[in-house]
Structures are given as C-alpha cells and as structure tokens.
Scaffold this active site. Structure first.
Site, PDB file in Angstrom:
ATOM      1  N   LYS A 205       4.836  47.457  92.151  1.00  2.00           N
ATOM      2  CA  LYS A 205       5.260  46.077  92.452  1.00  2.00           C
ATOM      3  C   LYS A 205       5.284  45.756  93.940  1.00  2.00           C
ATOM      4  O   LYS A 205       5.239  46.641  94.797  1.00  2.00           O
ATOM      5  CB  LYS A 205       6.605  45.797  91.779  1.00  2.00           C
ATOM      6  CG  LYS A 205       6.401  45.504  90.287  1.00  2.00           C
ATOM      7  CD  LYS A 205       7.593  44.949  89.589  1.00  2.00           C
ATOM      8  CE  LYS A 205       7.200  44.612  88.135  1.00  2.00           C
ATOM      9  NZ  LYS A 205       8.349  44.377  87.275  1.00  2.00           N
ATOM     10  N   ARG A 240       8.837  51.576  82.823  1.00  2.00           N
ATOM     11  CA  ARG A 240       7.629  50.842  82.397  1.00  2.00           C
ATOM     12  C   ARG A 240       6.597  50.984  83.512  1.00  2.00           C
ATOM     13  O   ARG A 240       6.777  50.430  84.585  1.00  2.00           O
ATOM     14  CB  ARG A 240       7.996  49.381  82.163  1.00  2.00           C
ATOM     15  CG  ARG A 240       6.846  48.519  81.691  1.00  2.00           C
ATOM     16  CD  ARG A 240       7.266  47.068  81.592  1.00  2.00           C
ATOM     17  NE  ARG A 240       6.180  46.249  81.128  1.00  2.00           N
ATOM     18  CZ  ARG A 240       5.204  45.800  81.910  1.00  2.00           C
ATOM     19  NH1 ARG A 240       5.188  46.094  83.195  1.00  2.00           N
ATOM     20  NH2 ARG A 240       4.240  45.056  81.409  1.00  2.00           N
TER      21      ARG A 240
END
Ligand code: HH2
Length: 265
Positions: A205, A240
């Site tokens: 991210k 995840r």
C-alpha cells in the site's frame, strides 16, 4: 489470505488476472504457496476509483469463484460491497464476505450474510473510494475506527450474524493518512481487544511507498513484510496480501517465535 483481483485497474496488480485461466492459475499457485484463504474481488476500491455495475462485477467474479470452489480446498472470500454479488458468490462456493464498507454501503448486505450463515469481514472506511483520501481527518483515529467497527458489529449481530462469524479490519489506506495508518497498526491490540479476529490489508500500500520513497507497488514487498511483522506482533490473525510465499514464511517464523513463553521472567 491471498488477493485475487479480477480487475483491470487495481493499484498493484490491475489487469494481470482479467483472463480467467491466468486468474485460476494464480489462485492455485497462491494456495500452493501457503494461502489459507483466497479473497476474490471484481471492483477496485483504490483511492479515486468508481463503482462498477452489478452485472459487470457479477460477470468478473462468479465464474472464477465457482471454478475455484471445485479446484481448491481453502475457503473463498468475495471482496464486494454489493449484496447481490455476495449472494451469488455464496451460492457458488464462497463462504466469507469481505465488505470494505463494513455493511454500510448496501442495506441488504447484513441480511444476506446472515441468511447464508457466512463469515464476514467488517472493514472500517471513512468516506467512499472516490473521495476517501481527499482530506482524511479524525479527532482520535483509533477511537473513531473502533467506534465505527462497533457499529458494523452491531448491525451484523442485529441481522442475525453469529458473533463467531465476524472478523474486523481497520481498513489501512481507506480514508487515512500515513500517520493514521501507522497509529492503527501500532495499536492493533486495542482493536483485537474487541474480542474478534483482526484482518489487516497492508500489502504494497501507498503508506509503504511514502516511507520508502517507492512509487512502484511491486517494489514494496520488503515494506509489506515489515508491516505484516508489526501487525502480527500486535495481534493480527489474517494478513490480506499479494505476495503469499514471502508473507507465509514470515508468519510461520513469527508464529514459532511468539508461541515460546519463557519459564522464568
Ligand atoms: N484493501 C483493499 C481491498 N480490499 N479488504 C480488506 N478486508 N482489507 C483491506 O485492507 C483491503 C480489502 C485494497 O487493495 P487491493 O485489492 O490490492 O486493491 P484495489 O482495491 O485497487 O483492487
């Protein structure tokens, strides 16, 4: 939890798995690398992304989920904010609904999860993907996220979802600055204190890119590993991720260390 994005526009792997055979191959290789869950998504929720139609999302995810259900032994999660997509996915072999809106986007979602006796991941998001990163502000990010998660949990329980089927997620990058994300990750234990398993999505991210000055998400794997290690220490139970093999090895070693208690203090 291995990520399978069947989208043309996801921030790190958009377009790579649009073709069905490539998607299946990738899913099977994630399981071989140690994924315990597969998370299948047909709509990108990256900052600035737009919602797609029900039919488009159904066309992208349902054939792949039903094929996967016949080919892999791990639970399949569907990453969707739409009750109609969740329902079709559950009919076709999925057993977890991963709702990044924490049941707030589609009024029918809580009831759908309950009727199918599905597990559900309730993620916290401030705003919607179109605008969530414009100017995220909180008085106290940790308190606000916990308050939001409590509301989602209440909605799930009121719809008849069993407490044991609920997983919570602070929603890293969803309406949060770099500092908000870091505060949440370093205080995950307070979210785990809700008494439910915590899932975290840090994989590749933007906050990692900002810390390391790496624009290309593919260059953020070591940063992902560092973030996953911190999340595990603070009590995360589900990670995840896109890079399953690397994170699996990291978590197996971390688990081996963290389970050893000293005889004397
Ligand atoms: N992050 C993304 C999507 N779904 N679900 C949960 N529970 N937690 C997350 O942090 C999370 C999520 C965004 O990542 P990705 O799927 O890789 O990208 P995109 O939304 O662009 O498809």
């Amino acid at each position: 939890m291995g990520v399978l994005n069947l989208t043309p526009d996801s921030f790190s792997d958009g377009g790579r798995f649009v073709k069905r055979d490539r998607a299946l191959q990738h899913a099977i290789s994630m399981v071989a690398s140690g994924a315990d869950i597969l998370d299948v998504g047909g709509e990108s929720t990256r900052p600035g992304s737009r919602k797609i139609s029900d039919n488009e999302e159904l066309d992208r995810v349902i054939p792949v989920i039903s094929e996967l259900a016949n080919n892999v032994d791990v639970p399949i999660s569907v990453d969707t904010r739409k009750a109609c997509v969740a329902e079709e996915a559950l009919k076709n072999g999925a057993s977890i609904v991963n709702d990044v809106s924490g049941l707030s986007c589609d009024k029918k979602m809580a009831d759908t999860v309950s009727r199918y006796n599905s597990h559900v991941i309730l993620m916290h998001m401030r705003g919607v993907p179109e605008n969530m990163q414009l100017c995220p502000r909180y008085k106290d990010v940790l308190k606000d996220v916990i308050k939001g998660l409590r509301l989602s949990i209440k909605a799930a329980l009121e719809a008849g979802v069993r407490r044991g089927s609920i997983i919570v997620d602070p929603g890293i990058g969803f309406g949060k600055t770099v500092k908000h994300n870091l505060t949440l990750l370093n205080n995950l234990d307070k979210i785990a204190a809700l008494g439910l398993p915590v899932c975290v999505g840090v994989s590749r991210k933007a906050f990692i890119g900002k810390i390391l000055n790496k624009k290309d998400p593919g260059q953020r794997i070591f940063g992902t590993l560092g973030s996953c290690a911190a999340a595990i220490v603070r009590g995360a139970r589900i990670l995840r991720v896109h890079d399953v093999r690397e994170v699996k090895e990291l978590s197996l070693v971390m688990d081996s260390i963290l389970k050893e208690k000293a005889v004397t203090v």
